[in-house]
Design a protein around this motif. Structure first.
Motif, mmCIF file in Angstrom:
data_model
loop_
_atom_site.group_PDB
_atom_site.id
_atom_site.type_symbol
_atom_site.label_atom_id
_atom_site.label_comp_id
_atom_site.label_asym_id
_atom_site.label_seq_id
_atom_site.Cartn_x
_atom_site.Cartn_y
_atom_site.Cartn_z
ATOM 1 N N ALA A 14 0.862 -1.180 0.000
ATOM 2 C CA ALA A 14 0.000 0.000 0.000
ATOM 3 C C ALA A 14 0.897 1.228 0.000
ATOM 4 C CB ALA A 14 -0.909 0.018 1.229
ATOM 5 N N ALA A 15 0.448 2.279 -0.666
ATOM 6 C CA ALA A 15 1.228 3.508 -0.719
ATOM 7 C C ALA A 15 0.309 4.672 -1.048
ATOM 8 C CB ALA A 15 2.320 3.403 -1.773
ATOM 9 N N ALA A 16 0.724 5.861 -0.616
ATOM 10 C CA ALA A 16 -0.011 7.082 -0.957
ATOM 11 C C ALA A 16 0.919 8.262 -0.761
ATOM 12 C CB ALA A 16 -1.250 7.235 -0.080
ATOM 13 N N ASP A 17 0.715 9.310 -1.535
ATOM 14 C CA ASP A 17 1.414 10.563 -1.290
ATOM 15 C C ASP A 17 0.525 11.708 -1.728
ATOM 16 O OD1 ASP A 17 2.321 11.586 -4.065
ATOM 17 O OD2 ASP A 17 3.130 9.564 -4.057
ATOM 18 N N GLU A 40 7.489 9.945 4.869
ATOM 19 C CA GLU A 40 8.355 11.101 4.690
ATOM 20 C C GLU A 40 7.504 12.330 4.404
ATOM 21 O OE1 GLU A 40 12.376 12.372 2.239
ATOM 22 O OE2 GLU A 40 11.128 10.772 1.438
ATOM 23 N N CYS A 41 8.014 13.490 4.804
ATOM 24 C CA CYS A 41 7.399 14.755 4.435
ATOM 25 C C CYS A 41 8.487 15.703 3.963
ATOM 26 C CB CYS A 41 6.568 15.357 5.572
ATOM 27 S SG CYS A 41 7.512 16.020 6.935
ATOM 28 N N GLY A 100 3.936 11.392 2.418
ATOM 29 C CA GLY A 100 3.642 10.111 1.794
ATOM 30 C C GLY A 100 4.097 8.952 2.657
ATOM 31 N N PHE A 101 3.665 7.741 2.279
ATOM 32 C CA PHE A 101 4.084 6.538 2.988
ATOM 33 C C PHE A 101 4.023 5.335 2.068
ATOM 34 C CE2 PHE A 101 -0.472 6.877 3.707
ATOM 35 C CZ PHE A 101 -0.907 5.628 3.326
#
Length: 113
Positions: A14-17, A40-41, A100-101
């Motif tokens: 799973a991922a999103a940013d 991270e940001c 994001g992660f």
């Protein structure tokens, strides 16, 4: 940013940013096991990462400094909700502010019945 997150958790499930307002996603029916979550940001000073498991149990809640990815290992199974957002006061929609992660199965981890 994605380059850093992929390096920290390469085989993501799973991922999103997105922008400073934050991003979130949910997973369904993950096999029981160890997972790596990297977040991270950029363009802000501080962000928060939260992972919530089945029945609302908080598996991880952490605040971290922006600029470098943070990586955590956790035991998880089933449905997860993952979110991250900038915690700076009034971050607005400033150009370049991103969070994001990635969530990935831990290296060498195997499913457990």
């Amino acid at each position: 940013m994605r380059r850093h997150l992929v390096a920290a958790a390469p085989d993501f499930v799973a991922a999103a940013d997105g922008t400073a307002r934050g991003v979130s996603t949910s997973t369904r029916a993950l096999p029981s096991g160890k997972y790596i979550v990297a977040s991270e940001c950029l363009g802000a000073s501080e962000a928060e990462l939260v992972v919530v498991g089945a029945e609302g149990a908080v598996l991880l809640q952490t605040t971290y400094m922006c600029g470098e990815p943070v990586v955590h290992e956790l035991e998880a199974a089933g449905d997860l909700s993952i979110s991250t957002r900038v915690t700076d006061e009034n971050p607005g929609e400033q150009a370049g502010v991103r969070v994001g992660f990635h969530l990935a199965r831990a290296t060498g981890a195997h499913s457990r019945p």
